[in-house]
Motif scaffolding. Structure first.
Motif, short mmCIF file in Angstrom:
data_model
loop_
_atom_site.label_atom_id
_atom_site.label_comp_id
_atom_site.label_asym_id
_atom_site.label_seq_id
_atom_site.Cartn_x
_atom_site.Cartn_y
_atom_site.Cartn_z
N PHE A 214 -14.98 -32.30 -3.16
CA PHE A 214 -13.80 -32.80 -3.83
C PHE A 214 -12.41 -32.86 -3.33
O PHE A 214 -12.33 -31.70 -2.32
CB PHE A 214 -13.92 -31.69 -5.15
CG PHE A 214 -14.99 -31.96 -5.87
CD1 PHE A 214 -15.27 -33.25 -7.02
CD2 PHE A 214 -16.30 -31.17 -5.77
CE1 PHE A 214 -16.27 -33.18 -7.79
CE2 PHE A 214 -17.38 -31.52 -6.38
CZ PHE A 214 -17.61 -32.62 -7.32
N LEU B 104 -11.78 -31.88 -9.33
CA LEU B 104 -12.73 -31.36 -10.17
C LEU B 104 -12.15 -30.12 -11.00
O LEU B 104 -11.61 -29.23 -10.42
CB LEU B 104 -13.96 -30.73 -9.14
CG LEU B 104 -15.05 -29.85 -9.82
CD1 LEU B 104 -16.01 -30.79 -10.69
CD2 LEU B 104 -15.80 -28.84 -8.81
N VAL C 263 -13.85 -35.52 -11.98
CA VAL C 263 -15.02 -34.75 -12.59
C VAL C 263 -14.71 -33.64 -13.44
O VAL C 263 -13.95 -32.81 -12.83
CB VAL C 263 -16.17 -34.46 -11.30
CG1 VAL C 263 -17.37 -34.17 -11.91
CG2 VAL C 263 -16.26 -35.93 -10.51
N TRP D 96 -22.20 -32.52 -16.45
CA TRP D 96 -21.04 -33.13 -15.27
C TRP D 96 -20.72 -34.70 -16.09
O TRP D 96 -21.42 -35.52 -16.16
CB TRP D 96 -21.90 -33.46 -14.03
CG TRP D 96 -22.58 -32.36 -13.38
CD1 TRP D 96 -23.56 -31.69 -13.58
CD2 TRP D 96 -21.88 -31.77 -12.09
NE1 TRP D 96 -23.58 -30.59 -12.78
CE2 TRP D 96 -22.82 -30.59 -11.98
CE3 TRP D 96 -20.72 -31.94 -11.35
CZ2 TRP D 96 -22.51 -29.95 -10.89
CZ3 TRP D 96 -20.47 -30.92 -10.26
CH2 TRP D 96 -21.46 -30.05 -10.20
#
Length: 270
Positions: free
Chosen positions: A88, A64, A9, A20
């Motif tokens: 995450f 992330l 992400v 996002w």
């Protein structure tokens, strides 16, 4: 949730909204826009709303990469890290400026952010040498969407707008029963005027805004031969900016409306 295997992400968090990018193992990507993750929004109600969002979207623990305004302060970074950690496998949290420097791969030059707010960063030998501006909407932000709106509203209260301009302005923002100071404190409503007002009718105010940016950020402060511009306001006023750059002998690297694609090209894992 779509049944795909999530791989990473990447996030671009600005002052107005957050992008996002959910990158999947089949090399596809989904980008979702949410509210701003700027630290001034942080409170328990904010985090409660966004826990629901993350539980729905983050289907498995993956890396992330988060790039956001306000992440230069360790306190803000720690608060965000504590919130994101459960979702995450690993976190990389940097400022939006740090993300741009890494993604653009500029050894020397400057990056100008001109969105809701504005800031200019000089790059020397691949690192940030100095930051000019970024003082916030009440102290500066020349060349931003907010500053454009501020110029227009100031002209309105000073009796300098034409009848046509006043009519257009009243369609876009409620001017009744509010003082000049109250209106100027409505940061996002004022910034929105840059997109909502007829660009031809308010052309001179865009010219003044761009001129103010170069005078306050470049003159006697920085000497560079190339600049990359980031942000929606810069993107839509690129013709005026290009003329100013040409007159100063500065090369334009590129105009980037939204950095999320740039960040993904550099950091996304599939």
């Amino acid at each position: 949730m779509n049944g795909k295997r999530l791989a990473s992400v990447v996030v671009d968090a600005g002052g107005t909204s957050t992008s996002w990018a959910f990158n999947y193992k089949d090399s596809t990507r989904t980008v979702i826009e949410t509210e701003s993750f700027h630290p001034f929004n942080f409170n328990e109600t904010f985090f409660s709303r966004n826990r629901i969002f993350l539980k729905n979207q983050v289907t498995e623990k993956v890396p992330l990469y988060f790039f956001g305004a306000g992440m230069g302060k360790m306190e803000n970074k720690q608060i965000l890290s504590n919130f994101l950690q459960p979702y995450f496998s690993e976190l990389t949290i940097l400022t939006d400026i740090q993300g741009l420097v890494l993604s653009l791969g500029m050894d020397n030059g400057a990056i100008a952010i001109m969105g809701t707010g504005s800031v200019l960063v000089e790059i020397l030998n691949g690192t940030i040498r100095q930051q000019i501006g970024g003082l916030g909407h009440l102290l500066g932000d020349e060349g931003s969407a907010y500053y454009f709106g501020r110029l227009v509203l100031t002209a309105y209260f000073d009796g300098q707008l034409s009848d046509n301009q006043i009519s257009e302005l009243r369609k876009r923002i409620d001017l009744s029963q509010k003082s000049k100071e109250e209106l100027l404190n409505m940061k996002y409503e004022v910034a929105r005027l840059a997109a909502d007002l007829d660009p031809e009718l308010f052309y001179e105010y865009h010219v003044w805004n761009i001129d103010s940016f170069f005078k306050t950020h470049f003159d006697d402060k920085i000497e560079v031969d190339k600049v990359a511009f980031v942000g929606s306001y810069a993107f839509f006023q690129r013709h005026l900016i290009s003329k100013e750059l040409q007159s100063r002998g500065i090369r334009m690297v590129k105009f980037i409306r939204k950095p999320i694609e740039l960040f993904c090209d550099k950091f996304a894992i599939y």
